[in-house]
Enzyme design. Structure first.
Site, PDB file in Angstrom:
ATOM      1  N   HIS A 229     -49.812   8.264  13.584  1.00  0.00           N
ATOM      2  CA  HIS A 229     -49.182   6.958  13.362  1.00  0.00           C
ATOM      3  C   HIS A 229     -50.230   6.008  12.776  1.00  0.00           C
ATOM      4  O   HIS A 229     -51.349   5.914  13.281  1.00  0.00           O
ATOM      5  CB  HIS A 229     -48.641   6.427  14.686  1.00  0.00           C
ATOM      6  CG  HIS A 229     -48.137   5.020  14.602  1.00  0.00           C
ATOM      7  ND1 HIS A 229     -47.350   4.586  13.563  1.00  0.00           N
ATOM      8  CD2 HIS A 229     -48.323   3.952  15.425  1.00  0.00           C
ATOM      9  CE1 HIS A 229     -47.068   3.300  13.753  1.00  0.00           C
ATOM     10  NE2 HIS A 229     -47.648   2.895  14.862  1.00  0.00           N
TER      11      HIS A 229
ATOM     12  N   ASN B 107     -48.995  -1.433   9.838  1.00  0.00           N
ATOM     13  CA  ASN B 107     -48.202  -0.647  10.776  1.00  0.00           C
ATOM     14  C   ASN B 107     -46.721  -0.795  10.420  1.00  0.00           C
ATOM     15  O   ASN B 107     -46.142  -1.865  10.603  1.00  0.00           O
ATOM     16  CB  ASN B 107     -48.489  -1.156  12.195  1.00  0.00           C
ATOM     17  CG  ASN B 107     -47.772  -0.366  13.268  1.00  0.00           C
ATOM     18  OD1 ASN B 107     -46.860   0.407  12.969  1.00  0.00           O
ATOM     19  ND2 ASN B 107     -48.174  -0.556  14.508  1.00  0.00           N
TER      20      ASN B 107
ATOM     21  N   CYS C 184     -42.525   3.314  17.268  1.00  0.00           N
ATOM     22  CA  CYS C 184     -43.491   3.930  16.336  1.00  0.00           C
ATOM     23  C   CYS C 184     -43.562   5.453  16.465  1.00  0.00           C
ATOM     24  O   CYS C 184     -44.152   6.119  15.623  1.00  0.00           O
ATOM     25  CB  CYS C 184     -44.870   3.314  16.517  1.00  0.00           C
ATOM     26  SG  CYS C 184     -44.850   1.526  16.318  1.00  0.00           S
TER      27      CYS C 184
HETATM   28  O1  UT7 Z   1     -47.494   0.571  16.753  1.00  0.00           O
HETATM   29  C1  UT7 Z   1     -47.771   0.952  18.064  1.00  0.00           C
HETATM   30  C2  UT7 Z   1     -49.177   1.141  18.245  1.00  0.00           C
HETATM   31  N1  UT7 Z   1     -49.861  -0.135  18.187  1.00  0.00           N
HETATM   32  C3  UT7 Z   1     -51.175  -0.122  18.158  1.00  0.00           C
HETATM   33  O2  UT7 Z   1     -51.739   0.937  18.106  1.00  0.00           O
HETATM   34  C4  UT7 Z   1     -51.948  -1.413  18.298  1.00  0.00           C
HETATM   35  C5  UT7 Z   1     -53.060  -1.214  19.282  1.00  0.00           C
HETATM   36  N2  UT7 Z   1     -53.954  -2.346  19.429  1.00  0.00           N
HETATM   37  C6  UT7 Z   1     -54.796  -2.726  18.443  1.00  0.00           C
HETATM   38  O3  UT7 Z   1     -54.763  -2.189  17.348  1.00  0.00           O
HETATM   39  C7  UT7 Z   1     -55.823  -3.781  18.748  1.00  0.00           C
HETATM   40  O4  UT7 Z   1     -55.842  -4.027  20.124  1.00  0.00           O
HETATM   41  C8  UT7 Z   1     -55.603  -5.114  17.973  1.00  0.00           C
HETATM   42  C9  UT7 Z   1     -55.879  -4.882  16.500  1.00  0.00           C
HETATM   43  C10 UT7 Z   1     -54.181  -5.581  18.164  1.00  0.00           C
HETATM   44  C11 UT7 Z   1     -56.563  -6.180  18.488  1.00  0.00           C
HETATM   45  O5  UT7 Z   1     -57.903  -5.735  18.382  1.00  0.00           O
HETATM   46  P1  UT7 Z   1     -58.921  -5.956  19.584  1.00  0.00           P
HETATM   47  O6  UT7 Z   1     -60.222  -5.445  19.135  1.00  0.00           O
HETATM   48  O7  UT7 Z   1     -58.289  -5.338  20.800  1.00  0.00           O
HETATM   49  O8  UT7 Z   1     -59.003  -7.523  19.667  1.00  0.00           O
HETATM   50  P2  UT7 Z   1     -58.687  -8.475  20.902  1.00  0.00           P
HETATM   51  O9  UT7 Z   1     -57.231  -8.491  21.197  1.00  0.00           O
HETATM   52  O10 UT7 Z   1     -59.640  -8.126  21.990  1.00  0.00           O
HETATM   53  O11 UT7 Z   1     -59.111  -9.886  20.318  1.00  0.00           O
HETATM   54  C12 UT7 Z   1     -60.461 -10.170  20.015  1.00  0.00           C
HETATM   55  C13 UT7 Z   1     -60.555 -11.582  19.504  1.00  0.00           C
HETATM   56  C14 UT7 Z   1     -59.863 -12.608  20.414  1.00  0.00           C
HETATM   57  O12 UT7 Z   1     -60.672 -13.787  20.444  1.00  0.00           O
HETATM   58  P3  UT7 Z   1     -61.586 -14.093  21.724  1.00  0.00           P
HETATM   59  O13 UT7 Z   1     -60.637 -14.164  22.876  1.00  0.00           O
HETATM   60  O14 UT7 Z   1     -62.536 -12.934  21.800  1.00  0.00           O
HETATM   61  O15 UT7 Z   1     -62.229 -15.383  21.345  1.00  0.00           O
HETATM   62  C15 UT7 Z   1     -58.589 -12.917  19.658  1.00  0.00           C
HETATM   63  O16 UT7 Z   1     -58.093 -14.202  19.934  1.00  0.00           O
HETATM   64  O17 UT7 Z   1     -59.934 -11.693  18.228  1.00  0.00           O
HETATM   65  C16 UT7 Z   1     -59.039 -12.817  18.218  1.00  0.00           C
HETATM   66  N3  UT7 Z   1     -57.948 -12.537  17.292  1.00  0.00           N
HETATM   67  C17 UT7 Z   1     -57.993 -12.837  15.972  1.00  0.00           C
HETATM   68  N4  UT7 Z   1     -58.941 -13.410  15.208  1.00  0.00           N
HETATM   69  C18 UT7 Z   1     -58.684 -13.547  13.893  1.00  0.00           C
HETATM   70  C19 UT7 Z   1     -56.754 -11.970  17.572  1.00  0.00           C
HETATM   71  N5  UT7 Z   1     -56.027 -11.871  16.438  1.00  0.00           N
HETATM   72  C20 UT7 Z   1     -56.767 -12.398  15.436  1.00  0.00           C
HETATM   73  C21 UT7 Z   1     -56.564 -12.584  14.062  1.00  0.00           C
HETATM   74  N6  UT7 Z   1     -57.539 -13.162  13.326  1.00  0.00           N
HETATM   75  N7  UT7 Z   1     -55.419 -12.186  13.449  1.00  0.00           N
END
Ligand code: UT7
Length: 328
Positions: free
Chosen positions: A255, A285, A122
């Site tokens: 990005h 992304n 990225c």
């Molecule tokens: O390209 C290179 C750069 N990449 C990035 O910048 C990505 C950086 N990371 C992020 O943008 C975020 O960490 C994410 C968008 C990937 C995830 O957001 P988050 O606020 O960190 O969520 P999380 O991983 O803590 O997940 C929270 C909850 C989890 O459920 P529990 O364990 O709290 O019950 C996940 O299982 O959200 C759940 N979850 C979803 N729910 C509905 C994960 N994916 C999904 C989904 N739909 N698609």
């Protein structure tokens, strides 16, 4: 133009999104077919993404790059035959080899100039722009085509809801030309390979077989935390290098991965939120394509105008990150 006053300046921008557009509602249906749950609310709240574009079968990164490159050439008033350097930033090349840049060169109907791919995930476009800037200032090129092009839909695991809703396909391009006025004011690139495992496609090909898993893996929270820290740091150091301050930045084009990361960077730099260019909502992304896609959008929509000071920032797998500060 003597070496001391030789700079590189963007003379044209272009971009392309493949026509197949999937909204969050479409992703909800697609995942439901696989027994997985997601929602528009979750995707918008956590990332800001509302839609992404996916290529049809048989369409490759070079096809997207070609459309974006043609637009950039037209905007610059240049023919492909005038270009003396082609760099394509991509992590989803058409083939293992040769480079997507040579395939693009052929599709553009040009031949002879150096053409190569640059792989920094990225951060790829910011890396490629920085390399092209160095080559132009060194006098080894004078009219470069710098492209970011990706078909991430090919490496997504549609059984992993934590990643497959985040990414999309697309391409963006600029023509970068030698100039006696800047142009690019300063660039800064970094990498820390100790974080290889937090964002990777671990598979490879050997002996005619795919070895390992060829689908994208990401520890989203680890990437999030690192991204927020490095984007602020690299913004400050590229400004210092150029002898400018946060107050000089007219537009921040980071990005386009997650609106929360982008807004946090703008806040830390004390930039007015209206100075942040946001296109992640429309294409998700797109890895190396995201910064030139957003730049082209900002230029064509009349946000970025000639003379504006623009900060481009990349961050991603490797871990890699970097920034380019320029007067447009
Ligand atoms: O390209 C290179 C750069 N990449 C990035 O910048 C990505 C950086 N990371 C992020 O943008 C975020 O960490 C994410 C968008 C990937 C995830 O957001 P988050 O606020 O960190 O969520 P999380 O991983 O803590 O997940 C929270 C909850 C989890 O459920 P529990 O364990 O709290 O019950 C996940 O299982 O959200 C759940 N979850 C979803 N729910 C509905 C994960 N994916 C999904 C989904 N739909 N698609």
């Amino acid at each position: 133009m003597n070496a001391a006053s030789r700079y590189a300046r963007i003379t044209g921008t272009g971009s392309f999104l493949p026509p197949r557009r999937l909204t969050n509602a479409d992703m909800v249906s697609l995942l439901a077919e696989r027994g997985l749950e997601t929602s528009d609310e979750w995707i918008v709240e956590r990332t800001g993404i509302r839609a992404r574009h996916f290529v049809e079968d048989g369409v490759n990164a070079s096809d997207l790059a070609l459309q974006a490159a043609r637009q950039a050439l037209q905007a610059a008033g240049r023919e492909a035959s005038e270009i003396d350097l082609i760099i394509v930033a991509t992590s989803t090349p058409d083939m293992v080899f040769p480079s997507t840049a040579t395939i693009l060169q052929h599709k553009l109907g040009a031949a002879g100039c150096p053409a190569f791919d640059l792989q920094a995930v990225c951060s790829g476009f910011v890396y490629a722009l920085s390399v092209a800037d160095s080559m132009i200032r060194a006098g080894t090129a004078s009219k470069a085509l710098v492209v970011g092009a990706e078909v991430f839909s090919r490496i997504l695991d549609f059984k992993d809801r934590t990643t497959c809703v985040l990414f999309g396909d697309g391409a963006g391009a600029v023509v970068l030309e030698a100039s006696d006025t800047p142009g690019i004011l300063a660039t800064e690139l970094h990498a820390d390979g100790s974080h290889v495992g937090i964002l990777c496609v671990p598979g490879t090909v050997a002996g005619g077989q795919v070895l390992g898993d060829p689908l994208l893996k990401m520890d989203g929270q680890a990437v999030f935390k690192l991204a927020v820290g490095v984007l602020e740091g690299v913004a400050r150091s590229v400004l210092a290098k150029a002898g400018r301050t946060e107050a000089d930045v007219d537009w921040l084009i980071p990005h386009q991965a997650n609106i929360r990361i982008m807004q946090s960077t703008a806040r830390k730099l004390k930039l007015d939120p209206s100075r942040l260019v946001v296109t992640v909502d429309q294409h998700g992304n797109t890895s190396a394509a995201s910064v030139p896609l957003a730049l082209d959008h900002a230029v064509r929509s009349g946000q970025v105008r000639r003379g504006d000071t623009v900060m481009l920032e990349g961050v991603g797998g490797g871990f890699t990150w970097g920034a380019v500060l320029l007067d447009y």
